[in-house]
Write a protein that holds these residues in place. Structure first.
Motif, short mmCIF file in Angstrom:
data_model
loop_
_atom_site.label_atom_id
_atom_site.label_comp_id
_atom_site.label_asym_id
_atom_site.label_seq_id
_atom_site.Cartn_x
_atom_site.Cartn_y
_atom_site.Cartn_z
N GLN A 297 0.44 -1.30 -0.29
CA GLN A 297 -0.37 -0.30 0.25
C GLN A 297 0.98 1.19 -0.22
OE1 GLN A 297 -2.20 -0.79 3.44
NE2 GLN A 297 -4.30 -1.33 2.30
N GLY A 298 1.94 1.32 0.34
CA GLY A 298 2.45 2.70 0.59
C GLY A 298 3.51 2.33 -0.74
N ILE A 299 3.82 1.30 -1.58
CA ILE A 299 4.68 1.39 -2.85
C ILE A 299 3.67 1.68 -3.49
CG2 ILE A 299 5.40 0.59 -4.37
CD1 ILE A 299 6.96 -1.23 -2.19
N VAL A 300 2.42 1.43 -3.59
CA VAL A 300 1.63 2.21 -4.08
C VAL A 300 0.78 4.10 -4.37
CG1 VAL A 300 -1.20 1.93 -4.95
CG2 VAL A 300 0.23 -0.41 -4.75
N LEU A 301 0.71 3.54 -2.56
CA LEU A 301 0.94 5.73 -2.68
C LEU A 301 1.15 6.40 -3.38
CD1 LEU A 301 -0.68 7.49 -1.44
CD2 LEU A 301 0.16 7.63 0.15
N ILE A 302 3.08 6.00 -3.71
CA ILE A 302 3.94 6.69 -3.41
C ILE A 302 3.87 7.01 -4.53
CG2 ILE A 302 6.29 7.35 -3.56
CD1 ILE A 302 6.19 5.59 -0.70
N VAL A 303 4.23 6.07 -5.85
CA VAL A 303 3.67 5.61 -7.38
C VAL A 303 3.11 5.92 -7.07
CG1 VAL A 303 4.17 4.15 -9.09
CG2 VAL A 303 5.41 2.84 -7.09
N THR A 304 1.84 6.61 -6.89
CA THR A 304 1.15 7.21 -7.81
C THR A 304 0.56 8.80 -7.45
OG1 THR A 304 -0.86 5.42 -7.44
CG2 THR A 304 -2.01 7.39 -7.64
N LEU A 305 0.76 9.44 -6.32
CA LEU A 305 0.93 10.41 -6.00
C LEU A 305 2.85 10.97 -7.40
CD1 LEU A 305 1.70 10.84 -1.61
CD2 LEU A 305 -0.62 11.54 -3.80
N CYS A 306 3.69 10.02 -7.01
CA CYS A 306 4.34 10.64 -7.94
C CYS A 306 3.91 10.55 -9.54
CB CYS A 306 5.96 9.40 -8.20
SG CYS A 306 6.71 9.54 -6.31
N LEU A 307 3.32 10.12 -10.14
CA LEU A 307 2.55 10.07 -11.39
C LEU A 307 1.82 11.19 -11.66
CD1 LEU A 307 1.56 6.01 -12.33
CD2 LEU A 307 3.24 7.35 -12.70
N ILE A 308 0.84 11.54 -10.26
CA ILE A 308 0.31 12.93 -10.07
C ILE A 308 1.27 13.80 -10.39
CG2 ILE A 308 -1.19 14.12 -9.39
CD1 ILE A 308 -1.97 11.43 -8.18
N LEU A 309 2.37 13.98 -10.12
CA LEU A 309 3.08 15.09 -9.57
C LEU A 309 3.87 15.10 -11.21
CD1 LEU A 309 5.25 17.47 -8.25
CD2 LEU A 309 6.38 16.21 -7.95
N VAL A 310 4.63 14.00 -12.18
CA VAL A 310 5.54 14.15 -13.42
C VAL A 310 4.42 14.69 -13.70
CG1 VAL A 310 6.47 12.29 -14.80
CG2 VAL A 310 6.96 12.65 -12.46
N LEU A 311 2.94 13.96 -14.08
CA LEU A 311 2.02 14.43 -15.27
C LEU A 311 1.80 15.86 -14.79
CD1 LEU A 311 -1.09 11.25 -15.06
CD2 LEU A 311 0.51 12.21 -16.75
N PHE A 312 1.38 16.60 -13.83
CA PHE A 312 1.34 17.84 -13.39
C PHE A 312 2.15 18.34 -14.16
CE2 PHE A 312 1.96 21.82 -11.11
CZ PHE A 312 0.73 22.40 -10.89
N ILE A 313 3.90 18.56 -13.77
CA ILE A 313 4.75 19.47 -14.65
C ILE A 313 5.16 19.08 -16.72
CG2 ILE A 313 7.32 18.84 -14.71
CD1 ILE A 313 7.64 18.44 -12.08
N PHE A 314 4.24 17.99 -16.86
CA PHE A 314 4.04 17.40 -18.08
C PHE A 314 3.12 18.43 -18.63
CE2 PHE A 314 2.38 15.24 -21.75
CZ PHE A 314 3.82 15.94 -22.38
N ILE A 315 2.25 18.40 -17.81
CA ILE A 315 0.34 19.29 -18.05
C ILE A 315 0.56 20.63 -18.36
CG2 ILE A 315 -1.60 19.69 -17.76
CD1 ILE A 315 -1.51 17.05 -17.11
N LYS A 316 1.32 21.36 -17.74
CA LYS A 316 2.18 22.68 -17.47
C LYS A 316 3.43 22.88 -18.45
CE LYS A 316 3.86 25.73 -14.20
NZ LYS A 316 4.29 26.10 -12.38
N ARG A 317 4.07 21.87 -18.53
CA ARG A 317 5.00 22.18 -19.35
C ARG A 317 4.39 22.73 -21.08
NH1 ARG A 317 9.95 18.85 -18.18
NH2 ARG A 317 11.02 20.30 -16.30
N GLN A 318 3.13 21.68 -21.36
CA GLN A 318 2.87 21.79 -23.12
C GLN A 318 1.81 22.76 -22.71
OE1 GLN A 318 2.65 19.02 -24.99
NE2 GLN A 318 4.21 18.34 -24.09
N TYR A 319 0.74 23.35 -21.71
CA TYR A 319 0.31 24.37 -22.10
C TYR A 319 0.96 25.60 -22.16
CZ TYR A 319 -2.61 28.26 -20.14
OH TYR A 319 -2.77 28.95 -19.89
N ARG A 320 2.12 25.32 -21.71
CA ARG A 320 2.65 27.17 -21.81
C ARG A 320 3.17 26.86 -23.80
NH1 ARG A 320 6.63 27.65 -16.81
NH2 ARG A 320 5.12 28.58 -15.39
N GLU A 321 3.70 25.65 -23.73
CA GLU A 321 4.41 25.15 -25.39
C GLU A 321 2.70 26.11 -26.41
OE1 GLU A 321 6.24 21.77 -25.59
OE2 GLU A 321 7.47 21.91 -24.75
N ALA A 322 2.04 25.08 -26.10
CA ALA A 322 0.21 25.72 -26.72
C ALA A 322 0.34 27.16 -26.93
CB ALA A 322 -0.46 24.61 -26.62
#
Length: 130
Positions: free
Chosen positions: A92-117
């Motif tokens: 459960q701890g691993i799933v939580l950490i991986v999920t939160l990391c994925l959400i953070l990575v996606l947020f950074i990716f989305i922010k960069r894509q939005y700025r470029e567009a």
């Protein structure tokens, strides 16, 4: 006047959304689904965008699965607010950490894509004025 045209006149970002949705529907629906805005607004915005239904459906299912996994992992590992980041099992701890990391990575990716567009749309508008 058309409601879509009213949004174009009022919000520059709507032009970027429509252009990206028409040219790259998979990317647009991915970015929209994983953006940090309420689900009801995302669903409404997806209806306003041009493009096929399949990208919306696929990313809605993937996005819902990630959000559900995070919520279930947190709910299963918490007895009270003090135990929020401690897990009752290592999985459960691993799933939580991986999920939160994925959400953070996606947020950074989305922010960069939005700025470029947005920068590309502003450049296109400046070139149209010349």
């Amino acid at each position: 006047r058309d409601y879509r045209q009213t949004l174009h006149d009022k919000y520059e970002v709507m032009v970027v959304f429509e252009f990206t949705a028409a040219e790259r529907p998979w990317r647009m629906h991915f970015l929209l689904r994983f953006s940090a805005i309420p689900v009801s607004i995302k669903a409404y915005a997806s209806g306003l965008l041009p493009g096929p239904f399949t990208p919306f459906l696929v990313w809605a299912m993937v996005g819902s699965a990630l959000a559900t996994t995070a919520a279930v992992s947190v709910g299963a590992s918490v007895d009270d607010a003090a135990d929020l980041l401690s897990a009752s099992s290592p999985i459960q701890g691993i799933v939580l950490i991986v999920t939160l990391c994925l959400i953070l990575v996606l947020f950074i990716f989305i922010k960069r894509q939005y700025r470029e567009a947005l920068a590309a749309e502003r450049l296109r508008r400046l070139e149209a004025l010349k």
